[in-house]
Write a protein that holds these residues in place. Sequence first.
Motif, PDB file in Angstrom:
ATOM      1  N   PHE A   1       0.825  -1.203  -0.145  1.00 15.74           N
ATOM      2  CA  PHE A   1      -0.152   0.010  -0.102  1.00 15.74           C
ATOM      3  C   PHE A   1       0.789   1.338  -0.028  1.00 15.74           C
ATOM      4  N   ALA A   2       1.976   1.177   0.909  1.00 14.39           N
ATOM      5  CA  ALA A   2       2.732   2.268   0.755  1.00 14.39           C
ATOM      6  C   ALA A   2       3.470   2.597  -0.492  1.00 14.39           C
ATOM      7  N   LEU A   3       4.061   1.854  -1.156  1.00 13.43           N
ATOM      8  CA  LEU A   3       4.509   1.842  -2.361  1.00 13.43           C
ATOM      9  C   LEU A   3       3.528   2.594  -3.499  1.00 13.43           C
ATOM     10  N   TRP A   4       2.334   1.657  -3.553  1.00 14.70           N
ATOM     11  CA  TRP A   4       1.474   2.303  -4.422  1.00 14.70           C
ATOM     12  C   TRP A   4       0.891   3.713  -4.010  1.00 14.70           C
ATOM     13  N   ASN A   5       0.902   4.113  -2.910  1.00 12.87           N
ATOM     14  CA  ASN A   5       0.564   5.592  -2.642  1.00 12.87           C
ATOM     15  C   ASN A   5       1.636   6.480  -3.037  1.00 12.87           C
ATOM     16  N   ALA A   6       2.889   5.833  -2.636  1.00 14.21           N
ATOM     17  CA  ALA A   6       4.089   6.750  -2.973  1.00 14.21           C
ATOM     18  C   ALA A   6       4.145   6.829  -4.697  1.00 14.21           C
ATOM     19  N   ARG A   7       4.129   6.043  -5.460  1.00 12.20           N
ATOM     20  CA  ARG A   7       3.996   6.012  -6.752  1.00 12.20           C
ATOM     21  C   ARG A   7       2.912   6.956  -7.443  1.00 12.20           C
ATOM     22  N   ASP A   8       1.923   6.803  -6.717  1.00 14.06           N
ATOM     23  CA  ASP A   8       0.611   7.881  -7.318  1.00 14.06           C
ATOM     24  C   ASP A   8       0.778   9.258  -6.815  1.00 14.06           C
ATOM     25  N   TYR A   9       1.476   9.393  -5.448  1.00 15.63           N
ATOM     26  CA  TYR A   9       1.536  10.768  -4.964  1.00 15.63           C
ATOM     27  C   TYR A   9       2.799  11.419  -5.736  1.00 15.63           C
ATOM     28  N   LEU A  10       3.732  10.676  -5.949  1.00 19.69           N
ATOM     29  CA  LEU A  10       4.849  11.076  -6.493  1.00 19.69           C
ATOM     30  C   LEU A  10       4.504  11.425  -8.108  1.00 19.69           C
ATOM     31  N   SER A  11       3.592  10.754  -8.709  1.00 20.15           N
ATOM     32  CA  SER A  11       3.323  10.810 -10.271  1.00 20.15           C
ATOM     33  C   SER A  11       2.360  12.151 -10.260  1.00 20.15           C
ATOM     34  N   GLY A  12       1.861  12.736  -8.994  1.00 23.63           N
ATOM     35  CA  GLY A  12       1.134  13.825  -9.344  1.00 23.63           C
ATOM     36  C   GLY A  12      -0.353  13.636  -9.288  1.00 23.63           C
ATOM     37  N   LYS A  13      -0.992  12.394  -8.813  1.00 27.03           N
ATOM     38  CA  LYS A  13      -2.494  11.988  -9.055  1.00 27.03           C
ATOM     39  C   LYS A  13      -2.909  12.962  -7.834  1.00 27.03           C
ATOM     40  N   PRO A  14      -4.164  13.102  -7.907  1.00 31.09           N
ATOM     41  CA  PRO A  14      -4.968  14.075  -6.904  1.00 31.09           C
ATOM     42  C   PRO A  14      -5.047  13.352  -5.597  1.00 31.09           C
ATOM     43  N   LEU A  15      -4.665  14.332  -4.731  1.00 28.14           N
ATOM     44  CA  LEU A  15      -4.862  14.081  -3.171  1.00 28.14           C
ATOM     45  C   LEU A  15      -6.221  14.027  -2.740  1.00 28.14           C
ATOM     46  N   LEU A  16      -6.672  13.689  -1.713  1.00 26.68           N
ATOM     47  CA  LEU A  16      -8.174  13.534  -1.148  1.00 26.68           C
ATOM     48  C   LEU A  16      -9.062  14.385  -1.291  1.00 26.68           C
ATOM     49  N   HIS A  17      -8.712  15.740  -1.205  1.00 28.38           N
ATOM     50  CA  HIS A  17      -9.673  16.931  -1.434  1.00 28.38           C
ATOM     51  C   HIS A  17      -9.312  17.528  -2.741  1.00 28.38           C
ATOM     52  N   GLN A  18      -8.558  16.907  -3.563  1.00 26.89           N
ATOM     53  CA  GLN A  18      -8.248  17.665  -4.759  1.00 26.89           C
ATOM     54  C   GLN A  18      -9.037  17.080  -6.018  1.00 26.89           C
ATOM     55  N   THR A  19      -9.230  17.810  -7.195  1.00 25.00           N
ATOM     56  CA  THR A  19      -9.925  17.146  -8.156  1.00 25.00           C
ATOM     57  C   THR A  19      -8.671  17.452  -9.666  1.00 25.00           C
ATOM     58  N   VAL A  20      -7.956  18.140  -9.433  1.00 27.87           N
ATOM     59  CA  VAL A  20      -7.370  18.421 -10.736  1.00 27.87           C
ATOM     60  C   VAL A  20      -5.910  17.392 -10.589  1.00 27.87           C
ATOM     61  N   TRP A  21      -5.826  16.898 -11.678  1.00 20.99           N
ATOM     62  CA  TRP A  21      -4.269  16.178 -11.872  1.00 20.99           C
ATOM     63  C   TRP A  21      -3.399  17.184 -12.128  1.00 20.99           C
ATOM     64  N   SER A  22      -1.962  16.766 -11.955  1.00 26.45           N
ATOM     65  CA  SER A  22      -0.941  17.639 -12.488  1.00 26.45           C
ATOM     66  C   SER A  22      -0.853  17.709 -14.009  1.00 26.45           C
ATOM     67  N   THR A  23      -0.309  18.733 -14.359  1.00 23.85           N
ATOM     68  CA  THR A  23      -0.148  18.701 -15.839  1.00 23.85           C
ATOM     69  C   THR A  23       1.350  18.445 -16.122  1.00 23.85           C
ATOM     70  N   GLY A  24       1.648  18.057 -17.510  1.00 19.51           N
ATOM     71  CA  GLY A  24       2.911  17.805 -17.920  1.00 19.51           C
ATOM     72  C   GLY A  24       3.488  16.550 -17.984  1.00 19.51           C
ATOM     73  N   ASP A  25       4.501  16.027 -17.932  1.00 18.14           N
ATOM     74  CA  ASP A  25       4.963  14.740 -18.197  1.00 18.14           C
ATOM     75  C   ASP A  25       5.010  14.224 -16.729  1.00 18.14           C
ATOM     76  N   THR A  26       4.437  12.927 -16.553  1.00 18.53           N
ATOM     77  CA  THR A  26       4.463  12.369 -15.223  1.00 18.53           C
ATOM     78  C   THR A  26       5.743  11.634 -15.054  1.00 18.53           C
ATOM     79  N   PRO A  27       6.452  11.953 -13.916  1.00 17.18           N
ATOM     80  CA  PRO A  27       7.806  11.406 -13.729  1.00 17.18           C
ATOM     81  C   PRO A  27       7.581   9.895 -13.371  1.00 17.18           C
ATOM     82  N   GLU A  28       8.550   9.058 -13.389  1.00  9.92           N
ATOM     83  CA  GLU A  28       8.619   7.719 -13.106  1.00  9.92           C
ATOM     84  C   GLU A  28       9.447   7.292 -11.852  1.00  9.92           C
ATOM     85  N   PRO A  29       8.468   7.165 -10.715  1.00  8.38           N
ATOM     86  CA  PRO A  29       9.229   7.247  -9.449  1.00  8.38           C
ATOM     87  C   PRO A  29      10.095   5.756  -9.555  1.00  8.38           C
TER      88      PRO A  29
END
Length: 463
Positions: free
Chosen positions: A117-145
């Motif tokens: 679960f930690a690695l899954w959360n870390a991957r998506d967090y560092l890739s810019g996926k929206p946090l619990l209270h956000q609705t906007v994804w990051s723009t631009g290239d997604t880095p590969e953790p």
Amino acid sequence: MHAPNVNENTVVAHPDLPLLRLEKLHANLQRRSEHFLGYQFNSVFDYSALAPFLNMHLNNLGDPYSSACKTVHTREYEREVLAQFAQLWRAKGRHPLTPESYWGYVLSMGATEGTMFALWNARDYLSGKPLLHQTVWSTGDTPEPVIFCSEDTHYSIAKCASVLNMPTFYDLGSRNFPGLCPVTEDGNWPRAVASQDGVVDPKQLAELVDFFVARGHPPIIVLNIGSTFKGAYDDPQAVWPLLLRVFEKHGLSLGEGGGRQDYWIHVDGALGAGYLPYLELAHEKGLTDERGPLFDFRLPYVSSIVTSSHKWFGAPFPGGVYMSKEKFRLRPPSRPDYIGSPDSTFAGSRNGLSPLILWYALNTAPADVQAHAAARCARLADYAHQRLETVVERIPGFWVERSRRSLAVRFTRPRPRVFSRFGLSGEGTGAHIFTMPHVTRAVIDKLVDALTAPNALSLPKPT
């Protein structure tokens, strides 16, 4: 009336057969448990008070802090367990709820589920996926953790990385940067960061992180608090200054001022995150001279921690606790109307008995009792090391090792008869024991006697 058609493959049921088989199994397991030394399990517990709950379906479906899901559950006890672990791990409370407040859940599997679960959360967090209270994804290239772990890290990390389709630095380096490894003479990539007596090498870790951060890859770092075979403890406070230098050099965000951070540090404390808080308390009370490294949320750079309930605390089946912070929580992939709760855990349906087991363990063996147990286990590791050293003196070629402050003592692997009798665990030509709460000096003495008996060891003849 015709007789039933019976042949040699037919199993004829007997009403007492299931009970007889269970009685035989229980006697066999009880006999084996008396000399069980090789794994990080605590076999001293009595959960008979919870027996009535075995006849109930307990499903902690959904988020531990959701009140909408009305299954037959134990989420109230789960929240109490999490609050107690938050105290153990010095996490910020949930009242009032802030970005630094803890969040977690009780696992249905062991610590591997929490690390997954930690690695899954870390991957998506560092890739810019929206946090619990956000609705906007990051723009631009997604880095590969990329994942960094030491050669003494639990074998499940490779499995987790494979399941999540995440690269370790070995995978990414071999694929994209062949021959460019900065820490080897030939440029080939090692499968893991080097360790010294089971403890990760901070300098090599920082060099490897520097290489990939310079190329735009956010680091996910797994530190061991009680490694699998050597029982060794990585020291986050020794690692962090070197990592910080790398992060500042490349302009990585440290998450200050409410922004996202550009790294993740996960603590795999399957045994140690349960044991070390009580060893620290024992040290404060003058019960032992030993204490482990700081690993918990007193260190602001620690992102997540996991521990197993069946290791230090003892349980009849695997379980554990995962804990992180509110600010790292991602928006769940779905919020099913069916359960009326965010699907914010790894398993969805979760075992409602595991929180009861931990709740009972924590409330029937309070901190002072656990501190005395921790001090006793530390002394027992010293005793085991000393007794096994006597075998070194008597048998040429026999060796013994113990990492600093470890509950594991390693030694020459004996022949299968002795190995099986004491439930040992092996790695190559070595074996080890863990001085868990159920282990006694008498059993260690029996092991030493068995090791010094004729034909107990297969050693090369002295020249």
